[in-house]
Write an enzyme that holds these catalytic residues in place. Structure first.
Site, short mmCIF file in Angstrom:
data_model
loop_
_atom_site.label_atom_id
_atom_site.label_comp_id
_atom_site.label_asym_id
_atom_site.label_seq_id
_atom_site.Cartn_x
_atom_site.Cartn_y
_atom_site.Cartn_z
N THR A 1 -14.22 -31.66 -22.44
CA THR A 1 -14.89 -31.88 -23.72
C THR A 1 -16.23 -31.14 -23.69
OG1 THR A 1 -15.51 -33.59 -25.31
CG2 THR A 1 -16.01 -34.07 -23.02
N ASP B 1 -14.74 -17.71 -35.71
CA ASP B 1 -15.61 -18.71 -35.10
C ASP B 1 -14.69 -19.92 -34.93
OD1 ASP B 1 -17.38 -21.05 -34.97
OD2 ASP B 1 -18.98 -19.65 -35.46
N SER B 2 -14.66 -20.51 -33.76
CA SER B 2 -13.65 -21.55 -33.53
C SER B 2 -13.89 -22.80 -34.36
CB SER B 2 -13.54 -21.89 -32.04
OG SER B 2 -14.61 -22.73 -31.63
N THR C 1 -16.44 -21.87 -28.18
CA THR C 1 -16.60 -23.12 -27.43
C THR C 1 -16.49 -24.36 -28.32
OG1 THR C 1 -19.01 -23.07 -27.67
CG2 THR C 1 -18.09 -22.04 -25.69
N ASP C 2 -16.78 -24.19 -29.64
CA ASP C 2 -16.88 -25.40 -30.48
C ASP C 2 -15.60 -26.22 -30.49
OD1 ASP C 2 -19.48 -24.78 -31.02
OD2 ASP C 2 -19.10 -23.95 -33.02
N THR D 1 -18.08 -16.92 -29.67
CA THR D 1 -19.35 -16.26 -29.32
C THR D 1 -19.15 -15.11 -28.35
OG1 THR D 1 -20.63 -18.27 -29.69
CG2 THR D 1 -21.58 -16.69 -28.17
N1 ASP Z 1 -19.43 -21.23 -32.98
C1 ASP Z 1 -18.93 -20.58 -31.78
C2 ASP Z 1 -17.42 -20.77 -31.74
O1 ASP Z 1 -16.98 -21.86 -31.42
C3 ASP Z 1 -19.58 -21.14 -30.58
C4 ASP Z 1 -19.18 -20.53 -29.26
O2 ASP Z 1 -18.23 -19.80 -29.13
O3 ASP Z 1 -19.88 -20.80 -28.25
O4 ASP Z 1 -16.69 -19.87 -32.04
#
Ligand code: ASP
Length: 339
Positions: free
Chosen positions: A161, A58-59, A90-91, A13
């Site tokens: 986590t 996107d992770s 973050t995922d 993100t």
């Molecule tokens: N879907 C995004 C990711 O993990 C979420 C994020 O970065 O907050 O790349």
């Protein structure tokens, strides 16, 4: 001399832009950071170089091979920088932070994984603050481990986590104190930080092709379903059990399925579904029966740490019994010493 930090931008993100389908990864981050971040030397800010990945993701798309790429890229530049900051979605950030901690053992410089809940391109965002704090910590504090910085805390990467999908405080480390807190001051919790190792001994091992699965027990799970999941060639299973490590061991076929898979060489690790605390398979008969079927207690490992540790140990070429012996023992602070 102004410290120099290498920023690895893998996606997430943090650098995403709006599209018709929702936020999607986008490049060109260096120019945006140059106009956003405080200048090098100002208030302790380091100089930085950015490595932007060709395949920004996107992770949710991350695979074990991606953990290896990041570890190898850090190892290749290790001597040239005072520390590293990895910008990541973050995922699956906690998986990547855990995987890096196993790959970069004996680390003597900070490697801090961070990201954001709102992209940098939005007027109101947490991206700028998260990156600025991560850079300041990496430059000024000799934290010799893989950390995860989010909102106002530096957490041990392999203890972290994701706990909130919409809060700025998206991560927690339920079984280990934060390594640092950022408010008006940056307070390092020295007692929680790993000691400085004498020498690096990186093991940036090629990821194997093994499969590692996760199963969360639930009332209604059938032995047939469990047996199906355990079918060869599954190399490892993280079994999330109830409470202190208990499962429905009286259910016909349940223990047999676990024992047969263990005998075939599948490493089955018992973790609790609870957010805090760990597994003690000796506490209840429903736990010690699992031990009898070859299941190894994973103590207070997170799921992310257990999955990446299994991948790491198996990729190192360890036999199943050696992996079983290593799983409950801390390699780099990922779990507490067994009682
Ligand atoms: N879907 C995004 C990711 O993990 C979420 C994020 O970065 O907050 O790349």
């Amino acid at each position: 001399m102004t410290p120099r930090i290498c920023i690895l931008y893998t996606g997430g993100t943090f650098g995403m832009k709006p599209s018709a389908a929702g936020y999607a990864p986008d490049g060109g981050l260096e120019a945006a950071l140059a106009t956003t971040l405080p200048a090098a030397g100002k208030d302790g800010m380091p100089a930085w170089d950015l490595v932007e990945y060709d395949r920004l993701i996107d992770s949710a798309e991350a695979q074990p091979a991606d953990w290896h790429t990041i570890a190898a890229d850090i190892a290749a530049r290790y001597a040239d920088y005072d520390g590293f900051v990895v910008i990541h979605g973050t995922d699956t950030m906690a998986y990547t932070a855990s995987a890096l901690s196993f790959a970069l053992q004996g680390l003597r410089k900070p490697v801090i994984v961070t990201g954001s809940q709102i992209p940098l391109c939005e007027p109101r965002n947490d991206a700028r603050n998260n990156l600025t704090s991560a850079l300041l910590i990496a430059a000024r504090y000799p934290v010799p481990e893989v950390g995860l910085f989010f909102h106002d805390r530096l957490l041990r990467g392999n203890r972290a986590t994701k706990v909130a999908s919409a809060d700025f405080a998206a991560f927690d480390s339920p079984n280990h104190a934060a390594l640092a807190r950022v408010g008006i001051n940056i307070d390092i919790n020295a007692a929680a930080v790993l000691p400085m190792p004498r020498a690096e001994h990186f093991q940036v091992v090629e990821p194997g092709t093994q499969e590692v699965a996760v199963l969360r027990l639930y009332p209604g799970l059938s032995s047939a379903r469990l047996q199906h999941l355990l079918a060869p060639p599954l190399a490892g299973l993280v079994l999330q059990t109830y409470g202190a490590g208990n499962g429905p061991v009286a259910m016909p076929g349940f223990l047999d399925a676990l024992a047969a898979a263990s005998a075939r060489g599948t490493v089955i690790v018992n973790l609790t579904q609870c957010q805090r605390g760990g597994v003690d398979q000796a506490k209840y008969a429903t736990g010690s029966a699992l031990a009898g079927a070859g299941v190894v207690g994973g103590g207070d490992l997170t799921v992310e740490a257990a999955v990446t540790k299994l991948h790491h140990l198996i990729s190192c070429g360890l036999e199943p019994d050696a992996v079983r012996r290593q799983m409950p023992l801390p390699l780099c602070g990922e779990c507490s010493e067994p009682a």
